[in-house]
Design a protein around this motif. Sequence first.
Motif, PDB file in Angstrom:
ATOM      1  N   ILE A 343       0.527 -10.313 -18.562  1.00 51.41           N
ATOM      2  CA  ILE A 343       0.358  -9.082 -19.351  1.00 51.41           C
ATOM      3  C   ILE A 343      -0.243  -7.945 -18.533  1.00 51.41           C
ATOM      4  O   ILE A 343      -0.531  -6.877 -19.073  1.00 51.41           O
ATOM      5  CB  ILE A 343      -0.516  -9.334 -20.593  1.00 51.41           C
ATOM      6  CG1 ILE A 343      -1.952  -9.695 -20.191  1.00 51.41           C
ATOM      7  CG2 ILE A 343       0.083 -10.413 -21.471  1.00 51.41           C
ATOM      8  CD1 ILE A 343      -2.911  -9.782 -21.370  1.00 51.41           C
ATOM      9  N   ASP A 344      -0.438  -8.175 -17.227  1.00 52.74           N
ATOM     10  CA  ASP A 344      -1.032  -7.165 -16.344  1.00 52.74           C
ATOM     11  C   ASP A 344      -2.314  -6.602 -16.966  1.00 52.74           C
ATOM     12  O   ASP A 344      -2.455  -5.393 -17.168  1.00 52.74           O
ATOM     13  CB  ASP A 344      -0.041  -6.032 -16.073  1.00 52.74           C
ATOM     14  CG  ASP A 344      -0.584  -5.025 -15.045  1.00 52.74           C
ATOM     15  OD1 ASP A 344      -1.448  -5.417 -14.226  1.00 52.74           O
ATOM     16  OD2 ASP A 344      -0.160  -3.850 -15.081  1.00 52.74           O
ATOM     17  N   LEU A 345      -3.255  -7.495 -17.257  1.00 53.72           N
ATOM     18  CA  LEU A 345      -4.490  -7.066 -17.911  1.00 53.72           C
ATOM     19  C   LEU A 345      -5.305  -6.135 -17.024  1.00 53.72           C
ATOM     20  O   LEU A 345      -5.979  -5.231 -17.525  1.00 53.72           O
ATOM     21  CB  LEU A 345      -5.335  -8.287 -18.302  1.00 53.72           C
ATOM     22  CG  LEU A 345      -6.574  -7.979 -19.145  1.00 53.72           C
ATOM     23  CD1 LEU A 345      -6.177  -7.286 -20.445  1.00 53.72           C
ATOM     24  CD2 LEU A 345      -7.375  -9.241 -19.438  1.00 53.72           C
ATOM     25  N   GLN A 348      -4.011  -2.751 -17.658  1.00 53.34           N
ATOM     26  CA  GLN A 348      -4.430  -2.279 -18.979  1.00 53.34           C
ATOM     27  C   GLN A 348      -5.890  -1.839 -18.967  1.00 53.34           C
ATOM     28  O   GLN A 348      -6.251  -0.805 -19.539  1.00 53.34           O
ATOM     29  CB  GLN A 348      -4.244  -3.394 -20.013  1.00 53.34           C
ATOM     30  CG  GLN A 348      -2.800  -3.755 -20.310  1.00 53.34           C
ATOM     31  CD  GLN A 348      -2.708  -4.799 -21.407  1.00 53.34           C
ATOM     32  OE1 GLN A 348      -3.437  -4.750 -22.402  1.00 53.34           O
ATOM     33  NE2 GLN A 348      -1.808  -5.758 -21.237  1.00 53.34           N
ATOM     34  N   LYS A 349      -6.731  -2.637 -18.305  1.00 49.44           N
ATOM     35  CA  LYS A 349      -8.155  -2.317 -18.251  1.00 49.44           C
ATOM     36  C   LYS A 349      -8.419  -1.039 -17.451  1.00 49.44           C
ATOM     37  O   LYS A 349      -9.305  -0.257 -17.784  1.00 49.44           O
ATOM     38  CB  LYS A 349      -8.925  -3.492 -17.638  1.00 49.44           C
ATOM     39  CG  LYS A 349      -9.190  -4.621 -18.608  1.00 49.44           C
ATOM     40  CD  LYS A 349     -10.164  -4.172 -19.689  1.00 49.44           C
ATOM     41  CE  LYS A 349     -10.508  -5.281 -20.644  1.00 49.44           C
ATOM     42  NZ  LYS A 349     -11.461  -4.825 -21.688  1.00 49.44           N
ATOM     43  N   GLN A 351      -6.499   1.497 -17.281  1.00 47.38           N
ATOM     44  CA  GLN A 351      -6.159   2.618 -18.156  1.00 47.38           C
ATOM     45  C   GLN A 351      -7.261   2.843 -19.193  1.00 47.38           C
ATOM     46  O   GLN A 351      -7.641   3.988 -19.476  1.00 47.38           O
ATOM     47  CB  GLN A 351      -4.829   2.349 -18.859  1.00 47.38           C
ATOM     48  CG  GLN A 351      -4.340   3.499 -19.735  1.00 47.38           C
ATOM     49  CD  GLN A 351      -4.167   4.791 -18.960  1.00 47.38           C
ATOM     50  OE1 GLN A 351      -3.461   4.823 -17.950  1.00 47.38           O
ATOM     51  NE2 GLN A 351      -4.821   5.868 -19.407  1.00 47.38           N
ATOM     52  N   GLU A 352      -7.801   1.754 -19.749  1.00 51.11           N
ATOM     53  CA  GLU A 352      -8.904   1.874 -20.713  1.00 51.11           C
ATOM     54  C   GLU A 352     -10.118   2.527 -20.059  1.00 51.11           C
ATOM     55  O   GLU A 352     -10.780   3.383 -20.664  1.00 51.11           O
ATOM     56  CB  GLU A 352      -9.288   0.494 -21.249  1.00 51.11           C
ATOM     57  CG  GLU A 352      -8.270  -0.120 -22.190  1.00 51.11           C
ATOM     58  CD  GLU A 352      -8.706  -1.494 -22.673  1.00 51.11           C
ATOM     59  OE1 GLU A 352      -9.870  -1.877 -22.406  1.00 51.11           O
ATOM     60  OE2 GLU A 352      -7.891  -2.185 -23.308  1.00 51.11           O
TER      61      GLU A 352
END
Length: 389
Positions: A343-345, A348-349, A351-352
């Motif tokens: 999920i390519d965490l 994602q993180k 970006q967050e």
Amino acid sequence: MNKKTLLITLLLITAFIQFGYNFREEGMFPLSEIHKLDLKKAGLKIDQNEVYNPKGISLVDALVNVGGCTGSFVSNEGLIITNHHCAFSAVQLASTPENDYLNNGFVAKSKEQELEAKGLTCRITDSYEDVSDKVLGAVAQIEDPASRLQLINNAMKNIALEAEKKDPTIKAEVSEMFIGKSYVLFKYKTILDVRLVYVPNRKIGEYGGETDNWVWPRHTGDYSFMRAYVSKDGKPAKYSKDNIPYTPKKFLKVNPAGTTEEDFVFILGYPGKTFRHRPAQFIEYQQKYLLPYTSELYDFQNTTMENVGKKDKTTELKLATRIKRNANVMKNYRGKLKGLRDIDLIGQKKQEDADLAQFINNNVEMKARYGNLMTDIDQLYKQINGDVN
């Protein structure tokens, strides 16, 4: 969240679909927070106070922490049901080459036949209270992060010690529910005499092995029964033939009809930690270093121990718990690695974190106070990873 902390996990996805709830309300909640949830609307049929009632008896009183695992009282004579792997170490210690309960299983046909579960104790939550104001009051005027952390830890320790002085029969701990924000004082009663009642054959208790571990659905008979004992005056006492079964405030009854589609479901217990709010650098450290290194190390250790155990049955039994714990962590970590990559965490993180930095910079007061936060975090992890000259 601390694994020793009593929490409620609510699995309400079907109920939320049915009632139009926001999915963000699904998740893990401290029991002290469930009054904020509309569990009736989600499908709960009993009164919410029957789940948790600090002023009376509720389902919470049927829960017990068995050696770090969640267990439940299922009779008024201290009978406890928990997972097979939670009883594993005690079964291993009770086993010999002649009486191999670990592999063959064990059943006590009477209380007199029950075996001492060496190394296991039961902790029952007696009460708890929010002590956030007391803890954070100690650092109200402190800005330095290192000093705040030290003072918070000292405050947590002192509050627990004070509670134990007031009542020497309990064990007290202050758990950090949310870092730097919420702290709860837990008071536990500890039962020292725990005995094995039933353990399935290992081929049942571990059916599917590590292939089925940490995934769903599972097909293993991962359960065991134990019994808690106390002295004749009802107080915790070490193992003795004179001890009597503990009488819990509450015990659970199994519904023989089971569940049906779209039933409201929740779990009470002692879950592990969550790293949901950690920054991208933490996730990157886990993915690049901690998870793969630990997995490979435990794989090497298990291969070595399994080869040694093949030469001697006694050694095999002694190493069984260590091998099982390693394998459990190894499967968990490798599953996490796959999930992180799938999920390519990290992406994602990142970006967050970028969104958070922008949010801070758009507010004058926040920028003045936290403007360097994200840069400081990045610099800290570079030091941890050895990327700083």
